[in-house]
Design an enzyme around this catalytic site. Structure first.
Site, PDB file in Angstrom:
ATOM      1  CG  HIS A 123      45.187  42.769  41.751  1.00  0.00           C
ATOM      2  ND1 HIS A 123      44.385  42.159  42.689  1.00  0.00           N
ATOM      3  CD2 HIS A 123      46.091  43.482  42.463  1.00  0.00           C
ATOM      4  CE1 HIS A 123      44.803  42.476  43.898  1.00  0.00           C
ATOM      5  NE2 HIS A 123      45.821  43.291  43.789  1.00  0.00           N
ATOM      6  CE1 TYR A 141      34.225  37.781  46.425  1.00  0.00           C
ATOM      7  CE2 TYR A 141      35.940  38.311  48.016  1.00  0.00           C
ATOM      8  CZ  TYR A 141      35.179  38.643  46.915  1.00  0.00           C
ATOM      9  OH  TYR A 141      35.393  39.853  46.292  1.00  0.00           O
TER      10      TYR A 141
END
Length: 240
Positions: A168, A204
């Site tokens: 991230h 997902y």
């Protein structure tokens, strides 16, 4: 696990060069659907038809300027990636930052293409991204690991997506950048770009979180393999 998609890819490759008009119409549809679904996963409220008219240069009433730029930027990022693939450019940090810069252009120019300088929490996920002070070595490691992997190309692309999102590295736009990176890798290997659909958003996110917390990539890999199979079958149905 990859037998079906490799057979389909071989069938498609045997038909090359593909009909020009068929390729053009399929490409336009793919860019539109990829843009719509990738943005919708992140909360963009433009419908598929609204996304289409935005990409045609028309403003949609009642929708934010940010949502318009997200659609326009995403198409530009796809087109740029396609040119990168055509030039056979390598995967590196410059590529990652360039994609992200395009994703956030005119939305957050301060952070576009710049690793985050603060810590973040991913809402709803068990996994917590690493401290921002560790980002640079982690991104160097990501690139090195990618360059030295021996996985099947589709698995390598899926793992790249998972590992990137786990780090991230940016304040915003990580998901869109990850899906663009994954498809850059697939296209560089001669496969078709895949579309993770907004209807599958929960599965997902759960697959990604499972990979991050237990190092089990199987659920997400299955999702990518199925998406690649769908893309190949769709293309074959048009050009065969």
């Amino acid at each position: 696990m990859f037998e079906t998609i490799d057979v389909l890819k071989a069938q498609l490759d045997a038909l090359r060069p593909l009909p020009t008009n068929s390729v053009r119409s399929l490409h336009e549809a793919t860019v539109l659907e990829w843009t719509y679904h990738s943005n919708a996963i992140e909360g963009n409220t433009l419908t598929l038809k609204e996304t289409k008219v935005v990409l045609e240069g028309i403003t949609v009433g009642g929708k934010s300027i940010r949502e318009h730029f997200e659609a326009i930027n995403h198409r530009e990022a796809i087109e740029w990636l396609e040119s990168v693939v055509a030039r056979h450019e390598p995967f590196n940090e410059r590529l990652i930052k360039s994609i992200h810069q395009l994703v956030l252009k005119n939305i957050d120019d301060t952070n576009a293409g710049r690793y985050r300088q603060e810590n973040v929490i991913t809402a709803g996920a068990e996994h917590r991204p690493p401290d921002h002070l560790h980002l640079q070595p982690l991104m160097v490691e990501l690139v090195d690991r990618y360059q030295n992997q021996k996985y099947h190309p589709v698995e390598r692309a899926a793992r790249l997506h998972v590992d990137f999102v786990g780090i991230h590295p940016f304040v915003d736009g990580n998901g869109r950048t990850a899906r663009l990176l994954m498809n850059f890798d697939l296209m560089s290997s001669g496969y078709l770009p895949v579309i993770i659909k907004v209807e599958d958003r929960l599965a997902y996110y759960e697959a990604l979180d499972k990979a991050h917390t237990s190092q089990c990539y199987q659920d997400y890999l299955t999702m990518v393999v199925e998406a690649e199979e769908e893309a190949l079958k769709r293309c074959l149905s048009i050009v065969d």
